[in-house]
Design an enzyme around this catalytic site. Structure first.
Site, short mmCIF file in Angstrom:
data_model
loop_
_atom_site.label_atom_id
_atom_site.label_comp_id
_atom_site.label_asym_id
_atom_site.label_seq_id
_atom_site.Cartn_x
_atom_site.Cartn_y
_atom_site.Cartn_z
CB CYS A 193 18.28 21.37 6.73
SG CYS A 193 17.59 20.46 5.34
CB CYS B 269 18.66 16.07 6.11
SG CYS B 269 19.39 17.18 4.91
CG ASP C 246 7.14 5.63 50.08
OD1 ASP C 246 6.17 5.28 50.75
OD2 ASP C 246 8.25 5.07 50.13
CG ASP D 117 10.97 1.70 46.85
OD1 ASP D 117 10.18 1.49 45.91
OD2 ASP D 117 10.95 1.03 47.89
CG ASP E 127 6.26 3.24 46.78
OD1 ASP E 127 5.33 2.91 47.52
OD2 ASP E 127 7.35 3.67 47.21
#
Length: 740
Positions: free
Chosen positions: A18, A21, A429, A624, A628
């Site tokens: 649960c 835990c 871009d 890319d 950039d």
């Protein structure tokens, strides 16, 4: 901030049942010396730990987790995966048997209690049938509760063991010593059916939950199953079959039709169409020739080829994807922090509420206070299961991120999901994102259409290293002929001789400098190309222009529809490019963006995004992942486009493997679906507990005499967890490539 020395690893955790835990395990890990951060995913049964190996080791972590009553698997990756899978399978099969037997014995007890409680020895029969259910098939609840109690901890098992143990023991006392309560004016009751049905329903709920949780990890299982077990390598001129794990960098591997590619590499001989849908989410196969890259997990279609292994083991794109998806699935959404705080104190608070309910019933109900108080206390312990609460967020994240991976969308973490759904501005871009990033010839005007002239042009350009030259040579078939006296002029073009005659290929300046005649037809054509933002390449002999062609970086077929889709979602789309104004204007018009900026440097791109954010906009930047990087770092959500760039995957919050812009809209839609599902799950989990606990305590009894039966409470509690997981699994039902 993590040290450069830290490493991040995933460790399977066994024994969690649960949210309490998971909270306990995470708290223990975070306390260890050298641990920078840790996150425990209950649904995946996985702990993601970032630690300094100089101060901490997996063995130390394992020991610490064992001290609080759980098991951390730290063996070799392959052994860990196998052991974890075996443990889960064994646990599920055991749970299934226990559930079936528990229900087989508990149902007769329930029938006797409801319809035949007056028959002779009814209570004794119920006691006998309930004992193996509560203490045999439900024995693990008591074992786990005792184990955690010795460590000073508690979880859902503690609540179940306490409620069923007390109910059975109290019933047994009333069965053998009824005079004690009778002497106090209280009619003794037995609750054997409640204790046995509580155990049965909880076992049933856990069994269904385990099965559903297994389905949430389906994406990872699919990804892990993409590698073949063996390959054929060519060593010393001989073919031999070896296991994938024994492939070495530089090995030459033979791939036959229909086989999966085992590692990343470069084709050295042969060609074939390759299905890369596992990487890109796109169904179309890609033609691969000598010198081109192939990736692990992709499928060879119809030809045989050999390739050189460049990246093996953990270095392959597939391994990167699996690692990224696992870490993303194990990450936590911001809302999960609140859930963790609740889970950490949940069990002690529930015990307090149960005891308080019992005391208040005795104080305010003189006639049936003990009976009702006992029922209320047991029901509170049963109804207050934190399982649904603990599963609400991780199951939705696991399923959603897995669904994204199947469609070529890699999402780095849960925080990225929260950001993506809020994005109101997407900055793109141009080169390589909206366009292919590769110049192609789009227009030809031949004044003299002799084939030999085309052969001369392409043969001259073949000797040039300029990117526009490769666009021309790649645009059509030609016969390569011997060119002499080749010369290259920087910023202008090239020239060469064939059959005693000089030919020129370059820009207008070169043509004018050599005094070559330009006809009005060529002049007009050149002007139209310029108006369309295309670059002109002129081809001439020493007297006249023979040909002019237009070259541009062509827009991808899906770019315009992708931009339209984003705009229909209420998102502003901006294009940034370092290209000149004319081609930028043309591409912007064709793509349909809201606005564009041309001739901007990488730093100016970053500044532009910074300004948008100052205006209060939530900005996603797509590029890319390398050139950039400054702009990507500045954006709220960085999206790298490209097939498997390691750098792109490392620096970006989202990687789109196919370079298809439509995937940006898919990413935002997927994030909205996942966050919506998380909120639905949390609402029902909190709603269940907020409503269920007071009802179980008996708040409606003074109003309408309603007091919920512990048996019914256990059934609804078990089903709440199953509902939460099932709701998350609805994300998986979306059709491939249809995340809208």
């Amino acid at each position: 901030m993590s040290s450069s020395k830290t490493i991040k690893k995933n460790f399977p955790v066994m024994g969690m049942s649960c949210a309490a835990c998971a909270a306990r395990v995470e708290k223990t890990l975070n306390k260890q010396t050298g641990v920078t951060s840790s996150a425990v995913n209950l649904a995946a049964e996985l702990a993601t730990v970032e630690y300094n190996p100089d101060e901490c080791s997996p063995e130390m972590l394992k020991e610490a987790i064992e001290r609080v009553g759980f098991e951390l698997l730290i063996e070799d990756k392959k052994e860990v995966e196998q052991k974890a899978e075996e443990t889960r399978t064994e646990h599920f099969n055991s749970l299934k048997k226990r559930t079936i037997w528990a229900l087989a014995l508990a149902l007769p007890v329930s029938v006797i209690a409801m319809f035949f409680h007056d028959m002779p020895y009814a209570s004794y029969i119920m006691a006998l049938l309930s004992a193996p259910v509560v203490f045999g098939f439900g024995g693990s609840f008591f074992v786990n509760a005792w184990r955690l109690l010795k460590k000073g901890s508690a979880n859902m098992d503690t609540l179940v063991a306490s409620s069923t143990g007390v109910a059975y023991t109290f019933s047994l006392f009333n069965l053998f010593f009824p005079e004690y309560l009778l002497s106090h004016g209280i009619t003794p009751h037995v609750y054997f059916e409640a204790s046995s049905m509580i155990v049965s329903f909880i076992l049933l709920g856990r069994m269904l939950e385990d099965r559903a949780k297994g389905n949430t990890a389906e994406a990872i299982k699919k990804l892990m199953g993409l590698r073949p077990n063996t390959v054929v390598v060519i060593r010393n001129g001989n073919e031999q079959e070896i296991e994938v794990d024994n492939i070495l960098t530089g090995d030459i591997i033979l791939v036959k039709p229909g086989e999966r590619i085992a590692v990343d590499g470069t084709i050295v001989d042969g060609s074939s169409y390759v299905d890369e849908s596992m990487l890109t989410g796109e169904p179309m196969s890609v033609l691969k020739k000598s010198g081109e890259s192939v990736f692990a997990g992709t499928i060879n279609q119809n030809g045989s080829f050999t390739f050189r292994a460049d990246k093996v083991g953990e270095e392959t794109v597939l391994a990167h994807i699996i690692k990224m998806v696992q870490e993303a699935q194990g990450s936590k959404a911001p809302v999960q922090k609140l859930v963790d705080k609740v889970a950490a104190i949940f069990v002690p608070v529930i015990f307090f509420v149960a005891i308080l309910s019992f005391v208040l019933w005795i104080l305010f109900d003189n006639e049936n206070g003990v009976t009702h108080g006992f029922l209320a206390a047991v029901t509170v312990l049963v109804v207050a299961c934190p399982c649904a609460l603990g599963l609400a967020t991780p199951t939705a994240i696991m399923v959603g991120i897995g669904k994204g991976a199947e469609n070529g969308i890699l999402i780095k973490d849960a925080d990225s999901l929260e950001i993506a759904r809020k994005v109101d501005t997407v900055v793109l871009d141009k080169t390589g994102t909206i366009t292919y990033g590769k110049p192609v010839v789009t227009d030809w005007l031949w004044i003299d259409e002799r084939k030999q002239l085309k052969d001369i042009l392409c043969s001259i350009e073949r000797m040039s290293e300029h990117p526009l030259a490769s666009a021309i040579t790649g645009s059509s078939d030609y016969d390569n002929i011997q060119i002499s006296a080749f010369e290259s002029f920087t910023g202008m073009g090239v020239k060469g001789c064939y059959d005693g005659k000089t030919y020129f290929a370059g820009n207008r300046r070169m043509i004018e400098d050599y005094g070559i005649n330009i006809s009005s037809e060529v002049e007009k054509y050149a002007e139209s190309l310029s108006e369309e933002g295309k670059t002109s390449v002129w081809f001439a002999d020493d007297e006249n222009v023979l040909c002019i062609c237009g070259i541009t970086d062509s827009i991808k077929p899906t770019s315009a529809s992708a931009v339209s889709k984003l705009r229909s979602m209420g998102i502003k789309v901006v294009m940034l490019t370092g290209d000149a104004e004319a081609p930028a204007r043309i591409i912007a018009r064709h793509a349909g963006v809201d606005s564009y900026r041309s001739e901007v440097t990488p730093l100016q791109k970053a500044e532009f995004i910074r300004q948008l954010r100052k205006e209060g906009r939530i900005v996603a930047m797509s590029g890319d992942g390398i050139n950039d990087s400054a702009a990507l770092a500045e954006a709220d959500l960085s999206i790298a486009m490209g097939k498997g760039s390691d750098i792109a995957m490392d620096i970006s919050k989202v990687t789109i493997m196919s370079s298809d812009l439509e995937k940006i809209a898919d990413t935002i839609n997927l994030s909205r679906k996942i966050v919506r599902t998380i909120r639905q799950n949390l609402f029902w989990a909190f709603f269940y507990n907020v409503i269920g606990i007071p009802v179980a305590a008996g708040v409606f009894y003074p109003i309408n005499g309603f007091l919920i039966n512990p048996m019914i409470a256990s059934a609804t509690m078990a089903m709440s967890s199953v509902c939460v997981v099932s709701n998350s699994l609805r994300i998986r039902m979306q059709k491939k490539n249809d995340l809208h």
